[in-house]
Scaffold this active site. Structure first.
Site, PDB file in Angstrom:
ATOM      1  N   GLU A   1       5.882   4.355  23.715  1.00 20.39           N
ATOM      2  CA  GLU A   1       5.393   3.098  23.135  1.00 20.39           C
ATOM      3  C   GLU A   1       5.526   1.930  24.110  1.00 20.39           C
ATOM      4  OE1 GLU A   1       8.330   4.304  22.648  1.00 20.39           O
ATOM      5  OE2 GLU A   1       9.812   2.773  22.137  1.00 20.39           O
TER       6      GLU A   1
ATOM      7  N   HIS B   1      10.083   6.558  26.434  1.00 17.44           N
ATOM      8  CA  HIS B   1       9.462   5.628  25.483  1.00 17.44           C
ATOM      9  C   HIS B   1       7.961   5.531  25.706  1.00 17.44           C
ATOM     10  CE1 HIS B   1      13.074   3.847  23.659  1.00 17.44           C
ATOM     11  NE2 HIS B   1      13.645   4.028  24.829  1.00 17.44           N
TER      12      HIS B   1
ATOM     13  N   CYS C   1      13.779   8.516  21.780  1.00 19.01           N
ATOM     14  CA  CYS C   1      15.065   8.037  22.311  1.00 19.01           C
ATOM     15  C   CYS C   1      16.170   8.244  21.268  1.00 19.01           C
ATOM     16  CB  CYS C   1      14.933   6.577  22.756  1.00 19.01           C
ATOM     17  SG  CYS C   1      16.288   6.036  23.811  1.00 19.01           S
TER      18      CYS C   1
END
Lengths: 774, 82, 241
Positions: free
Chosen positions: C205, C203, C86
């Site tokens: 994660e 993302h 990002c």
């Protein structure tokens, strides 16, 4: 510089009455100067003093065995959620600033509520909001709506807090006076609670954050006046500009600073900025405080003491440090590159003393300024309009014909108040921090609290605790409250608590935001008084404390007052992560069960009074909301929670705006937002006339908003277990079977309507975007 | 002295802001608009006595290295003597 | 394997990456502050999401001037693994470690939602745990995520297999409707020519745990781990951009 003479005209411009002015003279023992007058005017505004509502607010229950910091003590209430972990949460309005400049008004509203949370020593971990606007058919309303949503997004996204839930309603009564209520929740260890008290005589007082400018001069006083076209125009300069990046730095620095133990007291500079933070901290500690304005960082040249004291520049904090530990504080500020200045110290005089250019410009008893604002009993009178709204009978409005059912559901799902709010929450980062377990679009959002949710501990200490799961929702119904202020207040609490129960959690506290009209109007004051009484009764009944909140009065535009809108933010906890239930349908072949009370109080409007359907189709606000019997409501919550704990419930959704049919349709179409298995699952719905629905009109059966009802989805083999163990006072009725790509509706076994799920989903999902693109 | 810097998106880069403004202008009846480009304007106030060309060179360097992204942006630089 | 996660003052996905690397992937991880001039001992660097320095001027523009980014530059040119997520991707393009740029989303709005990513090639250090064509479902959350590169650059990316992830629909088709931000050719993430530096707007994660309903994003981190464990290494000479 010559000081202006205090004339009756100047006193009136400060929103102070003659009687209030006399009280100021009496407290000072002399005439106030202009700076002191300004200080009194903001501290005694409704926003800071609750002078019109404090007596009413006393009826709220504020204690439970979980309450660590109760309502009114500090910036936000704090509840113990076990294993040494606590949560701080609060809701606050920024209605008037948002009406004037929607982007910055809403953004700074978010900034303010986040500051309230980390001022308590908690790390903000999620946010919600409750919004009201006029009809989206108006270009001006669309501008406000667009601005408010992007302002909230801007601030929350950059700060790094997930905006995880919310509600948005559209009604003409909010035209020109939108409501922007922002909620934030933070987590902390129970021994990390910070206090906004100026303790320790001789302790230095620090100012942290960006320099003070002429932003938002007297914003608090501004928030306590009727909004006229003129004031909106004139006060455009009064709106503050927010800097979320700065606030993130301030927050991280404050949490690090608190971990050092060097902080004796901390308070944010919100409404009334330097004024409020200095006199409140001194008042809480029973001390005095002395500050030197020449030491306050200033952005604009030549600011007067009046301007500096009343400025509402954002992202500033006041920190009282234990004497001798200034060096630790300096290190933290410098690590985060934050502007800071030592501006004064704590004294034992009890006075708030302000110096500027070598002269004393204010010398006021801190506690009398902070705590002795006048309290009023306003005149209250039942509004005349109620005679009219109650004189109408439901028989005067035509029932739905069978061939109108299809279009009626489609229209309901595309009605902006009911339609999917993805246009809104897509703009909010609702997943940052990796804690968003249930995202926007279900009855309640669920956040996970894990180790990195917590503020730092001293010396790198690491403390283990089992992960916590917290449910939250924000609810309120202005139309119900308009038609029946007492019942509307009660239902706002009941519905919020019902949402928490439907998601598998137990509510442990609420924060409220009361958005009402001018309290000097007895009819509007009646709404306020009754709604508070209703909310209070419901909170007591459920045994949950109000931990804080906000009052926003004078919500009216040239067209009149808004519908009275109590907004309730409810928070609940889960005993186990296995109890987390979402609203969308899960599996083909499962059975839908309607859980409701076995007995009902008389409702001459059969759930159509104040219902979304009635307003949408007949354009009337009439009748009364369906009454909510709190005893039966609790029985339903308890039953559903038990079945969830027993592992029987796969999906669960409360019936609210739009009634039973809309609730079932929402369960079917909202499955596309499920994180793991996005899908659309149909339902064969078979409603029969039994119990509450016996002999009902069609519109009432399908769209009536009876209270205390929750729909659950269970496996076929679980139905028996469920009905066997059903508690007294609750009935479970089988209303449908999950499966297929359509929503089919039968009434008393005869098929009356059928919808393609993809097209229902499309209407519901895109309705707001289509209005906004128009 | 002041440095005035106008930063615009490169012509080849899609500029949705410019497109939106253009559409809105057309919606309000403004005709004959072939394109709108939305960029940034920076005014840098420079104190102290310095040679105008030295300032220009310094600001030009800043534009290329930091104030603009040459992949997507063009700029013009003006130095206004005080 | 040892990771470091950079911390700019406005980083807000730093803790999320840290959490996933330590508690889900089971690797060792520490933070490196933006004012530090050294990364310490590490096998990989994560440049996390957020708003680095408020993202004033341009996303990532100020971050590229920070002390820690010089260290990242050195680390990358010696063949070290660097992943930007990002805002981290924006910073890596701003510093020139990755080609192209990230501009304002096509719809001019911040957009946060789940997207599908198709793995474009399985031989990279960031995709080795996946097969070409595999789909990852994970969130995006950005305002400036529209990937842009000029046509020569695009040709070069394709020729060198530098496109690692593409936005697609749930069936793996890269359609205009499945492009959330207007990125050229639906590109969601790329790597440098040497293959040791990668960036992506989505993302992963946030999609690495069962409790959050989606675990396919973990593949990105697992790939880095597998690459490290395989003992393969990037040639220092070829790794500078």
């Amino acid at each position: 510089m010559t000081e202006p003479t205090i004339t009756p005209e100047i006193v009136r411009k400060h929103g102070l009455t003659d009687e209030e002015y006399r009280q100021i003279q009496q407290i000072l023992g002399r005439e106030p100067n202009i700076t002191e007058l300004g200080i009194f005017s903001v501290m005694w505004s409704e926003h800071c003093s609750y002078k019109n509502t404090r007596k009413l607010l006393k009826s709220f229950p504020t204690r439970s065995e979980r309450v660590l910091v109760a309502a009114g003590e500090e910036n936000a209430g704090i509840l113990d959620i076990g294993d040494g972990v606590a949560i701080a949460f609060k809701i606050e309005s920024h209605n008037h600033p948002s009406a004037v400049e929607p982007f910055q008004g809403a953004a700074t509203g978010v900034g303010g509520i986040l500051r309230d949370i980390f001022t308590m020593g908690a790390r903000p971990i999620c946010a919600m909001n409750s919004l009201r606007f006029g009809s989206l058919d108006s270009a001006e309303v669309r501008r406000l709506f667009r601005g408010v949503v992007s302002g909230i997004a801007h601030y929350g996204n950059c700060f790094g807090v997930p905006t995880i839930a919310g509600e948005v309603c559209f009604d003409r009564s909010y035209e020109g006076n939108p409501l922007v209520n922002a909620f934030a929740l933070g987590a902390l260890y129970t021994d990390q609670i910070a206090r906004g008290a100026a303790r320790g005589v001789g302790n230095p007082v620090f100012y942290v954050g960006p320099a003070t400018g002429r932003d938002g001069l007297a914003g608090a006083a501004f928030a306590s006046q009727d909004l006229t076209e003129e004031s909106a125009e004139q006060q455009r300069g009064a709106v503050q500009v927010g800097d979320p990046f700065m606030e993130k730095l301030v927050m991280e620095a404050c949490l690090e600073l608190l971990a050092t133990g060097a902080v004796a007291g901390i308070q944010d500079m919100g409404a009334a900025g330097l004024t409020c933070s200095t006199c409140e901290t001194a008042s809480r500690a029973g001390t005095g405080i002395e500050i030197e304005l020449d030491l306050v960082p200033q952005r604009a040249p030549g600011m007067s003491s009046y301007e500096i004291m009343l400025s509402e520049s954002q992202e500033r904090m006041l920190i009282i440090v234990h004497k001798g530990r200034e060096e630790e504080v300096r290190k933290v500020f410098e690590k985060w590159d934050l502007p800071w200045s030592r501006v004064g110290e704590v004294t034992d005089t009890g006075q708030m003393v302000v110096r500027h250019h070598g002269e004393i410009v204010a010398d006021i008893s801190a506690c009398r300024l902070a705590d002795e604002a006048p309290l009023y009993d306003r005149e209250s009178r039942e509004p005349e309009y109620l005679t009219k709204t109650r004189s109408l009978s439901v028989d005067q409005i035509p029932d739905l014909k069978p061939d109108e059912i299809g279009g009626a559901l489609e229209a309901c799902l595309a009605w902006p108040t009911i339609a999917s709010k993805n246009w809104v929450y897509r703009q909010y980062d609702h997943m940052v921090r990796n804690g968003s377990v249930v995202l926007p679009g279900s009855d309640a959002a669920v956040i996970r609290i894990k180790q990195d949710s917590m503020p730092v501990l001293p010396n790198g200490e690491v403390r283990d605790f089992p992960e916590k799961f917290v449910a939250m929702t924000v609810d309120g119904n202005g139309i119900y409250t308009y038609l029946d202020p007492y019942e509307g207040g009660k239902i706002a609490v009941a519905e919020a608590v019902r949402n928490i129960a439907a998601s598998g959690a137990t509510a442990i506290g609420v924060t409220d935001n009361l958005n009402f009209g001018n309290p000097h109007n007895p009819e509007l004051f009646f709404q306020l008084e009754q709604a508070i009484a209703g909310m209070s009764e419901a909170c007591r009944h459920f045994g949950i404390p109000v931990t804080g909140g906000n009052v926003s009065l004078y919500n009216q535009s040239p067209n009149g007052a808004i519908d009275p809108t109590p907004v309730v933010g409810a928070v609940g906890i889960f005993e186990s992560r296995d109890h987390i239930v979402t609203q969308w349908l899960k599996k083909e072949g499962n059975v839908l069960i309607l859980v409701e009370p076995s007995e009902w109080d008389a409702d001459p409007w059969f759930g159509l009074g104040g219902a979304a359907f009635t307003l949408m189709r007949h354009r009337i606000k009439a009748g009364r909301p369906s009454p909510c019997n709190l005893d039966r409501e609790s029985l339903v919550h308890r039953a559903v929670r038990q079945w969830i704990a027993d592992g029987l419930v796969q999906a669960s959704h409360d019936c609210s705006d739009g009634g039973l049919l809309v609730a079932v349709a929402e369960m079917a179409v909202s499955g596309m937002v499920a994180r793991n298995h996005p899908q659309l699952l149909g339902v064969s719905l078979d409603l029969n006339s039994a119990g509450a629905t016996s002999g009902l009109r069609t519109d009432s059966l399908l769209f009536g908003e009876l209270q205390s009802r929750i729909i659950i989805e269970v496996a076929p083999d679980a139905v028996e277990q469920l009905t066997d163990g059903i508690p007294a006072g609750v009935v479970s009725r089988r209303i449908g079977v999950v499966g297929g790509g359509r929503l089919d509706l039968s009434i008393d076994t005869s098929h009356v309507a059928s919808w393609d799920l993809n097209s229902l989903h499309h209407r519901w999902w895109n309705a707001i975007a289509e209005k906004m693109d128009a | 002295m002041k440095a005035r810097i106008i930063i615009t998106p490169k012509k080849a880069v899609f500029d949705p802001q410019g497109k939106t403004v253009q559409n809105t202008l057309e919606h309000f009846g403004h005709q004959g608009i072939s394109a709108v480009h939305v960029g940034k304007f920076l005014e840098v106030e420079i104190s102290g006595e310095e040679d105008i060309e030295a300032v220009r060179a310094r600001m030009d360097e800043a534009c290329r290295r930091f104030l603009t992204n040459p992949v997507i942006e063009d700029y013009t630089l003006d130095i206004i003597p005080s | 394997m040892k990771f470091v996660v950079l911390q700019f003052p406005g980083s807000n996905c730093d803790q999320d990456c840290f959490h996933v690397i330590r508690n889900v992937l089971g690797c060792s991880v520490s933070y490196v502050w933006h004012k530090d001039t050294s990364l310490g001992e590490t096998d990989a660097v994560i440049v996390p999401g957020g708003f680095s320095y408020g993202d004033y001027l341009r996303s990532g523009a100020i971050a590229k001037c920070s002390p820690v980014m010089s260290a990242v530059h050195d680390f990358a040119s010696q063949g070290g693994l660097v992943l930007g997520i990002c805002n981290g991707f924006q910073i890596l393009t701003e510093t020139g470690l990755l080609p192209g740029a990230l501009v304002r989303n096509r719809d001019l709005q911040f957009v946060c939602e789940h997207v599908y990513l198709r793995v474009e090639q399985e031989s990279s250090a960031f995709t080795g745990a996946s097969r070409t064509g595999d789909l990852i479902r994970c969130p995006i959350a950005h305002m400036d995520g529209c990937y842009y590169i000029d046509s020569d650059g695009l040709r070069e990316l394709r020729a060198n297999n530098q496109v690692l992830w593409t936005y697609t629909d749930r069936d793996g088709a890269a359609t205009p409707a499945s492009n959330p931000n207007g990125s050229i050719h639906n590109i969601a993430g790329v790597c440098n020519r040497a293959g040791n530096v990668a960036g992506l707007m989505p993302h992963p994660e946030r999609a690495a745990e069962d409790i959050l309903g989606e675990e396919s994003g973990l593949a990105v981190f697992k790939s880095m781990l597998a690459f490290h464990q395989s003992g393969k290494a990037f040639n220092a000479a070829s790794s500078a951009s």
